[in-house]
Scaffold this motif. Structure first.
Motif, PDB file in Angstrom:
ATOM      1  N   LEU A  23       0.858  -1.193   0.000  1.00  0.00           N
ATOM      2  CA  LEU A  23       0.000   0.000   0.000  1.00  0.00           C
ATOM      3  C   LEU A  23       0.890   1.237   0.000  1.00  0.00           C
ATOM      4  O   LEU A  23       1.827   1.343   0.782  1.00  0.00           O
ATOM      5  N   LEU A  24       0.580   2.150  -0.914  1.00  0.00           N
ATOM      6  CA  LEU A  24       1.378   3.368  -1.050  1.00  0.00           C
ATOM      7  C   LEU A  24       0.525   4.561  -0.640  1.00  0.00           C
ATOM      8  O   LEU A  24      -0.638   4.643  -1.020  1.00  0.00           O
ATOM      9  N   THR A  25       1.099   5.471   0.157  1.00  0.00           N
ATOM     10  CA  THR A  25       0.387   6.690   0.540  1.00  0.00           C
ATOM     11  C   THR A  25       1.223   7.890   0.126  1.00  0.00           C
ATOM     12  O   THR A  25       2.403   7.987   0.497  1.00  0.00           O
ATOM     13  N   ARG A  26       0.625   8.784  -0.653  1.00  0.00           N
ATOM     14  CA  ARG A  26       1.324  10.004  -1.053  1.00  0.00           C
ATOM     15  C   ARG A  26       0.649  11.198  -0.388  1.00  0.00           C
ATOM     16  O   ARG A  26      -0.473  11.550  -0.707  1.00  0.00           O
ATOM     17  N   ARG A  27       1.419  11.792   0.554  1.00  0.00           N
ATOM     18  CA  ARG A  27       0.936  12.999   1.223  1.00  0.00           C
ATOM     19  C   ARG A  27       1.468  14.232   0.501  1.00  0.00           C
ATOM     20  O   ARG A  27       2.326  14.133  -0.380  1.00  0.00           O
ATOM     21  N   MET A  28       0.981  15.398   0.927  1.00  0.00           N
ATOM     22  CA  MET A  28       1.426  16.655   0.315  1.00  0.00           C
ATOM     23  C   MET A  28       2.955  16.796   0.395  1.00  0.00           C
ATOM     24  O   MET A  28       3.576  17.318  -0.517  1.00  0.00           O
ATOM     25  N   SER A  29       3.562  16.261   1.481  1.00  0.00           N
ATOM     26  CA  SER A  29       5.019  16.353   1.623  1.00  0.00           C
ATOM     27  C   SER A  29       5.762  15.416   0.674  1.00  0.00           C
ATOM     28  O   SER A  29       6.984  15.519   0.535  1.00  0.00           O
ATOM     29  N   ASP A  30       5.039  14.499   0.018  1.00  0.00           N
ATOM     30  CA  ASP A  30       5.672  13.549  -0.910  1.00  0.00           C
ATOM     31  C   ASP A  30       5.615  14.024  -2.362  1.00  0.00           C
ATOM     32  O   ASP A  30       6.134  13.331  -3.244  1.00  0.00           O
ATOM     33  N   VAL A  31       4.937  15.142  -2.615  1.00  0.00           N
ATOM     34  CA  VAL A  31       4.690  15.526  -4.008  1.00  0.00           C
ATOM     35  C   VAL A  31       5.258  16.912  -4.335  1.00  0.00           C
ATOM     36  O   VAL A  31       4.629  17.707  -5.049  1.00  0.00           O
ATOM     37  N   ARG A  41       1.732  24.430  -1.916  1.00  0.00           N
ATOM     38  CA  ARG A  41       1.909  23.003  -1.600  1.00  0.00           C
ATOM     39  C   ARG A  41       2.757  22.841  -0.347  1.00  0.00           C
ATOM     40  O   ARG A  41       2.457  22.047   0.533  1.00  0.00           O
ATOM     41  N   ARG A  42       3.852  23.624  -0.264  1.00  0.00           N
ATOM     42  CA  ARG A  42       4.740  23.510   0.890  1.00  0.00           C
ATOM     43  C   ARG A  42       4.025  23.920   2.172  1.00  0.00           C
ATOM     44  O   ARG A  42       4.193  23.282   3.214  1.00  0.00           O
ATOM     45  N   ARG A  43       3.216  24.970   2.091  1.00  0.00           N
ATOM     46  CA  ARG A  43       2.462  25.383   3.292  1.00  0.00           C
ATOM     47  C   ARG A  43       1.535  24.266   3.754  1.00  0.00           C
ATOM     48  O   ARG A  43       1.426  23.993   4.953  1.00  0.00           O
ATOM     49  N   ALA A  44       0.871  23.598   2.799  1.00  0.00           N
ATOM     50  CA  ALA A  44      -0.029  22.491   3.162  1.00  0.00           C
ATOM     51  C   ALA A  44       0.767  21.331   3.755  1.00  0.00           C
ATOM     52  O   ALA A  44       0.342  20.691   4.719  1.00  0.00           O
ATOM     53  N   ALA A  45       1.959  21.067   3.196  1.00  0.00           N
ATOM     54  CA  ALA A  45       2.804  19.983   3.715  1.00  0.00           C
ATOM     55  C   ALA A  45       3.280  20.316   5.122  1.00  0.00           C
ATOM     56  O   ALA A  45       3.333  19.443   5.992  1.00  0.00           O
ATOM     57  N   ASP A  46       3.619  21.588   5.361  1.00  0.00           N
ATOM     58  CA  ASP A  46       4.081  22.010   6.683  1.00  0.00           C
ATOM     59  C   ASP A  46       2.926  22.115   7.673  1.00  0.00           C
ATOM     60  O   ASP A  46       3.147  22.181   8.884  1.00  0.00           O
ATOM     61  N   ASP A  49      -0.423  18.352   6.429  1.00  0.00           N
ATOM     62  CA  ASP A  49       0.143  17.378   5.483  1.00  0.00           C
ATOM     63  C   ASP A  49      -0.893  16.339   5.028  1.00  0.00           C
ATOM     64  O   ASP A  49      -0.736  15.135   5.265  1.00  0.00           O
ATOM     65  N   PRO A  50      -1.955  16.778   4.340  1.00  0.00           N
ATOM     66  CA  PRO A  50      -3.035  15.862   3.970  1.00  0.00           C
ATOM     67  C   PRO A  50      -2.573  14.790   2.977  1.00  0.00           C
ATOM     68  O   PRO A  50      -1.623  15.002   2.223  1.00  0.00           O
ATOM     69  N   VAL A  51      -3.270  13.662   3.004  1.00  0.00           N
ATOM     70  CA  VAL A  51      -3.047  12.626   2.003  1.00  0.00           C
ATOM     71  C   VAL A  51      -3.609  13.132   0.671  1.00  0.00           C
ATOM     72  O   VAL A  51      -4.731  13.632   0.611  1.00  0.00           O
ATOM     73  N   VAL A  52      -2.813  13.045  -0.381  1.00  0.00           N
ATOM     74  CA  VAL A  52      -3.295  13.401  -1.719  1.00  0.00           C
ATOM     75  C   VAL A  52      -3.877  12.161  -2.392  1.00  0.00           C
ATOM     76  O   VAL A  52      -4.979  12.205  -2.938  1.00  0.00           O
ATOM     77  N   TYR A  53      -3.136  11.043  -2.355  1.00  0.00           N
ATOM     78  CA  TYR A  53      -3.697   9.790  -2.892  1.00  0.00           C
ATOM     79  C   TYR A  53      -3.046   8.573  -2.268  1.00  0.00           C
ATOM     80  O   TYR A  53      -1.955   8.666  -1.701  1.00  0.00           O
ATOM     81  N   THR A  54      -3.773   7.459  -2.366  1.00  0.00           N
ATOM     82  CA  THR A  54      -3.251   6.167  -1.924  1.00  0.00           C
ATOM     83  C   THR A  54      -3.370   5.189  -3.084  1.00  0.00           C
ATOM     84  O   THR A  54      -4.226   5.348  -3.964  1.00  0.00           O
ATOM     85  N   THR A  86      -2.426  12.501  -9.327  1.00  0.00           N
ATOM     86  CA  THR A  86      -1.284  11.601  -9.146  1.00  0.00           C
ATOM     87  C   THR A  86      -0.046  12.236  -9.784  1.00  0.00           C
ATOM     88  O   THR A  86      -0.159  13.186 -10.571  1.00  0.00           O
ATOM     89  N   LYS A  87       1.133  11.688  -9.443  1.00  0.00           N
ATOM     90  CA  LYS A  87       2.366  12.232 -10.015  1.00  0.00           C
ATOM     91  C   LYS A  87       2.359  12.089 -11.536  1.00  0.00           C
ATOM     92  O   LYS A  87       2.740  13.002 -12.258  1.00  0.00           O
TER      93      LYS A  87
END
Ligand code: F6R
Ligand code: ZN
Length: 186
Positions: A23-31, A41-46, A49-54, A86-87
Motif C-alpha cells: 500500500l502506497l500513501t502520497r501525502r502533500m510532503s511527498d509531491v 503546496r509547501r504550506r499544506a505539507a508544513d 500534510d493531507p493525504v493526496v492519494y493512496t 497523481t504524479k
C-alpha cells in the motif's frame, strides 16, 4: 515463475484490495513540484500534510507476463485551485493500460510529448491508455475518486519523463466544474 490463480476482491467504497499487496500513501510532503503553486503546496505539507492519494495493490507482481492491478484513491481537494492528482508517469516499455472508474468523479490526462488527451472518468467507465502516452489521474469532484488499474507487469514506471516534459495541461477548479489550462512548470 508465474504466480498461482487468484481470486481478488476490491472495494469501491474503501479503496482496498483483498488479498493485498503493498500500500502506497502520497501525502502533500511527498509531491514536491507537482502543483503549479509550489509555495502553497509547501504550506499544506508544513501544516496538516493531507493525504493526496493512496494506491492499494493486489499481490500480483510487476513481472513480465503478469497483469498487476492497483486501486488508486485520490482524495478531494486542490492547491490554489489546482485539483489533487497523481504524479503521473510513462511506461518505459511502451505498453497499454486500462483504468476502470469505481467511485467519484475524475479524469485521465494523457500526453505523448505533443498531443494532450483528457478522458472523463466515472463509475463503470474504462479509460484506455495507449502505449507511449504518459498518464496522470485527477479528482475533479468533492468526494474520493477511485479507479482500478490493470497493466502489463513489464511496463515499468518512469516518473522522470513527466518531470522533464510535463503533462501538456493542468486541471483547475472552475465553479462546480473544471477547466484545462496550458501547462506551466512548478
Ligand atoms: C500503473 C498506473 C496506476 C498509477 C497510480 C498512481 O501503471 O498507472 O496504478 O500508478 O494511479 O499514480 P502514479 O504512479 O503516477 O503516482
Ligand atoms: Zn501506468
Amino acid at each position: 515463475p508465474p504466480i498461482d490463480p487468484l481470486r481478488i476482491s476490491f472495494s469501491a467504497a474503501h479503496g482496498t484490495m483483498t488479498p493485498e499487496g503493498p500500500l502506497l500513501t502520497r501525502r502533500m510532503s511527498d509531491v514536491a513540484g507537482l502543483f503549479a503553486d509550489e509555495d502553497a503546496r509547501r504550506r499544506a505539507a508544513d501544516g496538516d500534510d493531507p493525504v493526496v492519494y493512496t494506491v492499494a495493490a493486489s499481490p500480483v507482481p510487476e513481472a513480465a507476463g503478469e497483469l498487476p492491478q492497483s486501486l488508486t484513491t485520490i482524495l478531494p481537494g486542490a492547491v490554489s485551485g489546482e485539483f489533487h492528482m497523481t504524479k503521473g508517469h510513462m511506461h518505459p516499455d511502451p505498453q497499454g493500460e486500462i483504468y476502470l472508474g469505481l467511485s467519484g468523479r475524475g479524469g485521465v490526462l494523457m500526453y505523448d510529448g505533443t498531443r494532450t488527451e483528457w478522458i472523463e472518468m466515472e463509475p463503470g467507465m474504462i479509460g484506455y491508455i495507449p502505449p507511449g502516452w504518459a498518464h496522470r489521474s485527477v479528482n475533479v469532484g468533492d468526494e474520493p475518486y477511485r479507479f482500478l488499474a490493470v497493466y502489463p507487469g513489464s511496463a515499468g514506471h518512469d516518473y522522470g519523463w513527466v518531470v522533464e516534459h510535463g503533462m501538456g495541461r493542468r486541471v483547475y477548479r472552475d465553479g462546480a466544474s473544471y477547466t484545462l489550462a496550458p501547462f506551466s512548470a512548478a
